[in-house]
Structures are given as structure tokens and as C-alpha cells.
Design a protein around this motif. Structure first.
Motif, PDB file in Angstrom:
ATOM      1  N   ASP A  24     -60.934  -2.134   0.408  1.00 52.04           N
ATOM      2  CA  ASP A  24     -61.267  -1.563  -1.068  1.00 52.04           C
ATOM      3  C   ASP A  24     -60.151  -1.145  -1.553  1.00 52.04           C
ATOM      4  N   VAL A  25     -58.979  -1.625  -1.216  1.00 51.01           N
ATOM      5  CA  VAL A  25     -57.793  -1.720  -1.908  1.00 51.01           C
ATOM      6  C   VAL A  25     -57.462  -3.288  -2.610  1.00 51.01           C
ATOM      7  N   LEU A  26     -57.300  -3.258  -3.940  1.00 44.48           N
ATOM      8  CA  LEU A  26     -56.722  -4.223  -4.661  1.00 44.48           C
ATOM      9  C   LEU A  26     -55.543  -3.926  -5.070  1.00 44.48           C
ATOM     10  N   SER A  27     -54.469  -5.143  -4.474  1.00 44.41           N
ATOM     11  CA  SER A  27     -52.921  -4.980  -4.972  1.00 44.41           C
ATOM     12  C   SER A  27     -52.497  -6.169  -5.479  1.00 44.41           C
ATOM     13  N   CYS A  28     -51.450  -5.842  -6.295  1.00 47.93           N
ATOM     14  CA  CYS A  28     -50.915  -6.878  -7.207  1.00 47.93           C
ATOM     15  C   CYS A  28     -49.337  -6.677  -7.001  1.00 47.93           C
ATOM     16  N   GLU A  29     -48.775  -7.769  -6.299  1.00 49.36           N
ATOM     17  CA  GLU A  29     -47.416  -7.844  -6.216  1.00 49.36           C
ATOM     18  C   GLU A  29     -46.436  -8.369  -7.329  1.00 49.36           C
ATOM     19  N   ILE A  30     -45.604  -8.118  -7.745  1.00 48.74           N
ATOM     20  CA  ILE A  30     -45.036  -8.841  -8.931  1.00 48.74           C
ATOM     21  C   ILE A  30     -43.378  -8.866  -8.650  1.00 48.74           C
ATOM     22  N   SER A  31     -42.840 -10.023  -8.254  1.00 51.91           N
ATOM     23  CA  SER A  31     -41.427 -10.196  -8.069  1.00 51.91           C
ATOM     24  C   SER A  31     -40.541 -10.931  -8.878  1.00 51.91           C
ATOM     25  N   ASP A  32     -39.487 -10.836  -8.989  1.00 51.64           N
ATOM     26  CA  ASP A  32     -38.448 -11.512  -9.790  1.00 51.64           C
ATOM     27  C   ASP A  32     -37.156 -11.965  -8.992  1.00 51.64           C
ATOM     28  N   ASN A  33     -36.306 -12.601  -9.458  1.00 50.66           N
ATOM     29  CA  ASN A  33     -34.935 -12.899  -8.987  1.00 50.66           C
ATOM     30  C   ASN A  33     -33.643 -12.444  -9.905  1.00 50.66           C
ATOM     31  N   GLY A  34     -34.143 -11.303 -10.765  1.00 52.91           N
ATOM     32  CA  GLY A  34     -33.103 -10.749 -11.623  1.00 52.91           C
ATOM     33  C   GLY A  34     -32.205 -10.048 -11.100  1.00 52.91           C
ATOM     34  N   PRO A  35     -31.494  -9.315 -11.926  1.00 49.21           N
ATOM     35  CA  PRO A  35     -30.403  -8.401 -11.230  1.00 49.21           C
ATOM     36  C   PRO A  35     -30.606  -7.316 -10.483  1.00 49.21           C
ATOM     37  N   GLY A  36     -32.028  -7.078 -10.313  1.00 48.47           N
ATOM     38  CA  GLY A  36     -32.589  -5.971  -9.571  1.00 48.47           C
ATOM     39  C   GLY A  36     -32.133  -4.566 -10.139  1.00 48.47           C
ATOM     40  N   LEU A  37     -32.822  -3.571  -9.305  1.00 51.61           N
ATOM     41  CA  LEU A  37     -32.710  -2.209  -9.966  1.00 51.61           C
ATOM     42  C   LEU A  37     -31.908  -1.450  -8.995  1.00 51.61           C
ATOM     43  N   GLY A  38     -31.144  -0.228  -9.732  1.00 54.19           N
ATOM     44  CA  GLY A  38     -30.791   0.816  -8.837  1.00 54.19           C
ATOM     45  C   GLY A  38     -31.856   1.572  -8.349  1.00 54.19           C
ATOM     46  N   ASP A  39     -31.570   2.899  -7.927  1.00 58.31           N
ATOM     47  CA  ASP A  39     -32.505   3.884  -7.549  1.00 58.31           C
ATOM     48  C   ASP A  39     -33.370   4.145  -8.946  1.00 58.31           C
ATOM     49  N   VAL A  40     -34.670   3.703  -8.903  1.00 61.36           N
ATOM     50  CA  VAL A  40     -35.469   3.833  -9.950  1.00 61.36           C
ATOM     51  C   VAL A  40     -36.385   5.117  -9.970  1.00 61.36           C
ATOM     52  N   ARG A  41     -36.031   5.868 -11.127  1.00 60.88           N
ATOM     53  CA  ARG A  41     -37.182   7.103 -11.201  1.00 60.88           C
ATOM     54  C   ARG A  41     -38.088   6.673 -12.414  1.00 60.88           C
ATOM     55  N   VAL A  42     -39.304   6.747 -12.267  1.00 62.29           N
ATOM     56  CA  VAL A  42     -40.228   6.526 -13.027  1.00 62.29           C
ATOM     57  C   VAL A  42     -40.735   7.673 -13.941  1.00 62.29           C
ATOM     58  N   VAL A  43     -39.920   7.879 -15.073  1.00 67.72           N
ATOM     59  CA  VAL A  43     -40.463   9.046 -16.008  1.00 67.72           C
ATOM     60  C   VAL A  43     -40.816   8.555 -17.385  1.00 67.72           C
ATOM     61  N   LEU A  44     -41.425   9.403 -18.103  1.00 69.53           N
ATOM     62  CA  LEU A  44     -41.685   9.094 -19.696  1.00 69.53           C
ATOM     63  C   LEU A  44     -40.580   9.011 -20.347  1.00 69.53           C
ATOM     64  N   PRO A  45     -39.925   8.221 -21.201  1.00 68.82           N
ATOM     65  CA  PRO A  45     -39.038   8.425 -21.929  1.00 68.82           C
ATOM     66  C   PRO A  45     -39.204   9.413 -23.111  1.00 68.82           C
ATOM     67  N   ALA A  46     -38.154   9.535 -23.653  1.00 71.21           N
ATOM     68  CA  ALA A  46     -38.132  10.665 -24.705  1.00 71.21           C
ATOM     69  C   ALA A  46     -39.019   9.798 -25.918  1.00 71.21           C
ATOM     70  N   PRO A  47     -39.619  10.663 -26.713  1.00 64.49           N
ATOM     71  CA  PRO A  47     -40.379  10.235 -27.950  1.00 64.49           C
ATOM     72  C   PRO A  47     -39.732   9.135 -28.728  1.00 64.49           C
ATOM     73  N   THR A  48     -38.278   9.623 -29.105  1.00 63.27           N
ATOM     74  CA  THR A  48     -37.390   8.803 -29.851  1.00 63.27           C
ATOM     75  C   THR A  48     -36.953   7.486 -29.228  1.00 63.27           C
ATOM     76  N   GLU A  49     -37.069   7.289 -27.825  1.00 63.90           N
ATOM     77  CA  GLU A  49     -36.666   6.014 -27.352  1.00 63.90           C
ATOM     78  C   GLU A  49     -37.668   5.020 -27.422  1.00 63.90           C
ATOM     79  N   VAL A  50     -37.293   3.996 -27.813  1.00 66.30           N
ATOM     80  CA  VAL A  50     -38.147   2.762 -28.072  1.00 66.30           C
ATOM     81  C   VAL A  50     -38.236   1.861 -26.829  1.00 66.30           C
ATOM     82  N   GLY A  51     -39.459   1.695 -26.338  1.00 66.21           N
ATOM     83  CA  GLY A  51     -39.739   0.824 -25.506  1.00 66.21           C
ATOM     84  C   GLY A  51     -39.805   1.753 -24.043  1.00 66.21           C
ATOM     85  N   HIS A  52     -39.343   0.881 -23.024  1.00 70.86           N
ATOM     86  CA  HIS A  52     -38.907   1.582 -21.535  1.00 70.86           C
ATOM     87  C   HIS A  52     -40.122   2.174 -21.160  1.00 70.86           C
ATOM     88  N   ARG A  53     -41.399   1.962 -21.214  1.00 68.94           N
ATOM     89  CA  ARG A  53     -42.577   2.779 -20.903  1.00 68.94           C
ATOM     90  C   ARG A  53     -43.313   2.025 -19.721  1.00 68.94           C
TER      91      ARG A  53
END
Length: 150
Positions: A85-114
Motif C-alpha cells: 500500500d506504499v507508492l514511492s517515487c525516487e528522483i536522482s541526479d548527478n549534480g553537485p550534490g547537497l550537504g546536510d539538508v534541513r527542510v524548512v519553510l523559507p522566510a516569506p521574503t525569500e523567492v523560491g526555495h520551497r
């Protein structure tokens, strides 16, 4: 990351990537973004995801796909699977990678990054793994017990 947790843990009830039934495998490019959104919607619907859960899942995947185009080197891979009963979607790339990722809502004044924040809010789980060879993000959605498909 588990939904809302941001802790990098596995989603309860989710299987490891590669388990279950393959529903869709595709290459991500800028030209394919719209086609992939429609293909994910059709495959997820066929697997039994419906209503708002379907719309949310498709939007979350779309956000991750556009991140590949914008930030991940412009090209990547998408794999949609169903395991029970679990649907999963995996998305991968070969870009520069990410460091330690914290998923947070950006400030209202920040454009994008959501995109990552939206993907986390709209699904039952978001996991992100990145290194200097690229990034892999995986979102999951639970299909209701009475759903058709399979």
C-alpha cells in the motif's frame, strides 16, 4: 526524511528503494517535465492513489523533478514503484550534490526555495541523500486500503 521530521529516517511501512512493482522509469530533462508530470499522475492513479492524495503526490514529484532541471545538472532519473500500500517515487541526479539538508519553510521574503518543503508537506515521507556524485530524493504516499489498482 520522515514527514515533518526532517531527521533523515525511513518512512514507516516503506520498503527499500528497488523493492515492489515498477510502475514507471524515465529520464528527467527540461523538455520532459510536463510529460513526466502526466505520466506520474496516470501511473499513480492506476496504482490506486486518488483525490487530494494523488494531486499532492504528483505536485511533490513535480517539485523534485524541477529541482533536477534547475539545480541538479539538468538531467536525472525518475523511478515510480508500488510496494503493497506504499507508492514511492525516487528522483536522482548527478549534480553537485547537497550537504546536510534541513527542510524548512523559507522566510516569506525569500523567492523560491520551497520545493523540498512542499514535497515533505504533501507526502507521507521524504528522504534525501546527497554526496559529491549527486542527490537522490524519495517521496512516499500510502494508498488507502479500499483503492483499486495494483
Amino acid at each position: 526524511m520522515g514527514s515533518g521530521a526532517g531527521d533523515g529516517g525511513a518512512t514507516p511501512g516503506a520498503s527499500p528503494a528497488g523493492a515492489g512493482v515498477a510502475l514507471l522509469a524515465a529520464t528527467i530533462t527540461a523538455e520532459a517535465v510536463t510529460r513526466l508530470r502526466h505520466a506520474v499522475a496516470a501511473a499513480a492513479r492506476g496504482a490506486g492513489l486518488t483525490g487530494v492524495a494523488l494531486e499532492d503526490f504528483v505536485l511533490a514529484v513535480h517539485e523534485l523533478v524541477t529541482n533536477v532541471v534547475r539545480h541538479g545538472g539538468g538531467r536525472g532519473a525518475l523511478r515510480l514503484r508500488r510496494d503493497g500500500d506504499v507508492l514511492s517515487c525516487e528522483i536522482s541526479d548527478n549534480g553537485p550534490g547537497l550537504g546536510d539538508v534541513r527542510v524548512v519553510l523559507p522566510a516569506p521574503t525569500e523567492v523560491g526555495h520551497r520545493g523540498l518543503w512542499l514535497a515533505q508537506q504533501l507526502t507521507d515521507g521524504l528522504e534525501i541523500h546527497g554526496d559529491d556524485r549527486g542527490t537522490t530524493a524519495r517521496v512516499t504516499a500510502r494508498i488507502s486500503a479500499g483503492a483499486a489498482g495494483g
